[in-house]
Design a protein around this motif. Sequence first.
Motif, mmCIF file in Angstrom:
data_model
loop_
_atom_site.group_PDB
_atom_site.id
_atom_site.type_symbol
_atom_site.label_atom_id
_atom_site.label_comp_id
_atom_site.label_asym_id
_atom_site.label_seq_id
_atom_site.Cartn_x
_atom_site.Cartn_y
_atom_site.Cartn_z
ATOM 1 N N HIS A 31 21.877 -20.593 35.647
ATOM 2 C CA HIS A 31 21.996 -19.960 34.953
ATOM 3 C C HIS A 31 20.006 -19.306 34.719
ATOM 4 O O HIS A 31 20.058 -18.852 34.700
ATOM 5 C CB HIS A 31 22.685 -19.415 33.911
ATOM 6 C CG HIS A 31 23.776 -19.518 34.056
ATOM 7 N ND1 HIS A 31 24.652 -19.536 34.697
ATOM 8 C CD2 HIS A 31 25.302 -20.601 33.727
ATOM 9 C CE1 HIS A 31 25.978 -18.964 34.659
ATOM 10 N NE2 HIS A 31 25.932 -20.228 34.005
ATOM 11 N N GLY A 32 19.243 -20.764 35.164
ATOM 12 C CA GLY A 32 18.263 -20.536 34.259
ATOM 13 C C GLY A 32 17.739 -20.937 33.184
ATOM 14 O O GLY A 32 18.599 -21.092 32.195
ATOM 15 N N ALA A 33 16.326 -21.181 32.533
ATOM 16 C CA ALA A 33 15.753 -21.406 31.709
ATOM 17 C C ALA A 33 16.485 -20.871 30.322
ATOM 18 O O ALA A 33 16.782 -20.752 28.858
ATOM 19 C CB ALA A 33 14.574 -22.115 31.745
ATOM 20 N N ASP A 34 16.254 -19.345 30.923
ATOM 21 C CA ASP A 34 16.227 -18.422 29.844
ATOM 22 C C ASP A 34 17.692 -18.996 29.098
ATOM 23 O O ASP A 34 17.933 -18.237 28.193
ATOM 24 C CB ASP A 34 15.814 -17.084 29.908
ATOM 25 C CG ASP A 34 14.212 -16.269 29.941
ATOM 26 O OD1 ASP A 34 13.732 -17.531 29.771
ATOM 27 O OD2 ASP A 34 13.877 -15.865 30.778
ATOM 28 N N ALA A 35 18.958 -18.818 30.504
ATOM 29 C CA ALA A 35 20.688 -19.175 29.353
ATOM 30 C C ALA A 35 20.949 -19.847 28.812
ATOM 31 O O ALA A 35 21.494 -19.895 27.953
ATOM 32 C CB ALA A 35 21.645 -18.640 30.914
ATOM 33 N N TRP A 41 20.493 -29.715 32.042
ATOM 34 C CA TRP A 41 20.979 -29.552 33.114
ATOM 35 C C TRP A 41 22.140 -28.265 33.937
ATOM 36 O O TRP A 41 20.778 -27.433 34.782
ATOM 37 C CB TRP A 41 20.683 -31.009 33.446
ATOM 38 C CG TRP A 41 20.880 -30.767 35.160
ATOM 39 C CD1 TRP A 41 19.897 -31.202 36.026
ATOM 40 C CD2 TRP A 41 22.040 -31.148 35.966
ATOM 41 N NE1 TRP A 41 19.952 -31.449 37.160
ATOM 42 C CE2 TRP A 41 21.385 -31.172 37.429
ATOM 43 C CE3 TRP A 41 22.902 -30.596 36.214
ATOM 44 C CZ2 TRP A 41 22.549 -31.152 38.433
ATOM 45 C CZ3 TRP A 41 23.877 -31.461 37.630
ATOM 46 C CH2 TRP A 41 23.459 -30.791 38.099
ATOM 47 N N ARG A 42 22.950 -28.703 33.307
ATOM 48 C CA ARG A 42 24.071 -27.557 33.591
ATOM 49 C C ARG A 42 23.592 -26.227 33.629
ATOM 50 O O ARG A 42 23.796 -25.215 34.534
ATOM 51 C CB ARG A 42 25.465 -27.956 33.440
ATOM 52 C CG ARG A 42 26.190 -29.243 34.126
ATOM 53 C CD ARG A 42 28.106 -29.228 33.799
ATOM 54 N NE ARG A 42 28.138 -29.160 32.735
ATOM 55 C CZ ARG A 42 27.656 -30.356 31.401
ATOM 56 N NH1 ARG A 42 27.367 -31.466 32.195
ATOM 57 N NH2 ARG A 42 28.476 -30.221 30.628
ATOM 58 N N LEU A 43 22.990 -25.826 32.974
ATOM 59 C CA LEU A 43 23.023 -24.086 32.429
ATOM 60 C C LEU A 43 21.919 -24.086 33.065
ATOM 61 O O LEU A 43 22.002 -22.402 33.304
ATOM 62 C CB LEU A 43 22.768 -24.220 30.651
ATOM 63 C CG LEU A 43 23.751 -24.020 29.814
ATOM 64 C CD1 LEU A 43 23.678 -24.198 28.685
ATOM 65 C CD2 LEU A 43 24.845 -22.670 30.340
ATOM 66 N N ILE A 44 20.878 -24.968 33.325
ATOM 67 C CA ILE A 44 19.753 -24.840 33.726
ATOM 68 C C ILE A 44 19.657 -24.021 35.427
ATOM 69 O O ILE A 44 19.408 -23.598 36.277
ATOM 70 C CB ILE A 44 18.188 -24.917 33.504
ATOM 71 C CG1 ILE A 44 17.917 -25.274 32.295
ATOM 72 C CG2 ILE A 44 16.787 -24.961 34.349
ATOM 73 C CD1 ILE A 44 17.261 -26.297 31.611
#
Length: 194
Positions: free
Chosen positions: A25-29, A19-22
């Motif tokens: 930075h978005g789903a690709d990250a 959740w934090r990464l998306i």
Amino acid sequence: MPKLVDHTVRRREIIQATWRLIGHHGADAATMREIAREAGFANGALTHYFADKEDLIRSAYEYVYEQTNERVAAVAQGASGLTALRAFCREVLPLDELKLHEARVAIAAWSRAVVDEQLAQVHGRAMANWRTALVGWLREARAAGEVTSPAEEGVLADQLLAQLMGAQILVLSGVAAPGADRQLAALERFLAQL
């Protein structure tokens, strides 16, 4: 003595890392490697809890949905009609950083739901539940004289869901994105037209 692992807690930590990464930075990250790093686990540890990245995105989307519902339950407790409806909308609209992150996860999930049948079902259930709640509050509002529109409650609920989801897309697109004031003004205008 072997270390005891609470698998429910560990699974939740991995979902929160996703959740934090998306959200940032978005789903690709949100690669499996980056999710593992964010959660503080070895890359291979994720496969004990999730089949693949799509499974993680589904779980992150469900997490966002659950968190939103918990906030709605807290702020709408004891409320009915338009008061409850307004409280729900304020928890879905991307008015602050938390809800912006949630919107990023939701939009990433929507785009994948086109090709991921399981995610499409998760999304469908979430929207059906929200629609049911909106229709219920609209009926309460009509019974209390707060809604006089001749439009059927289901149609109004569909319009409101479209407005809320559209606000998430507009805010995250960055093109003349409406800030919190404009989002709330649009919501109040919609409610006034009821």
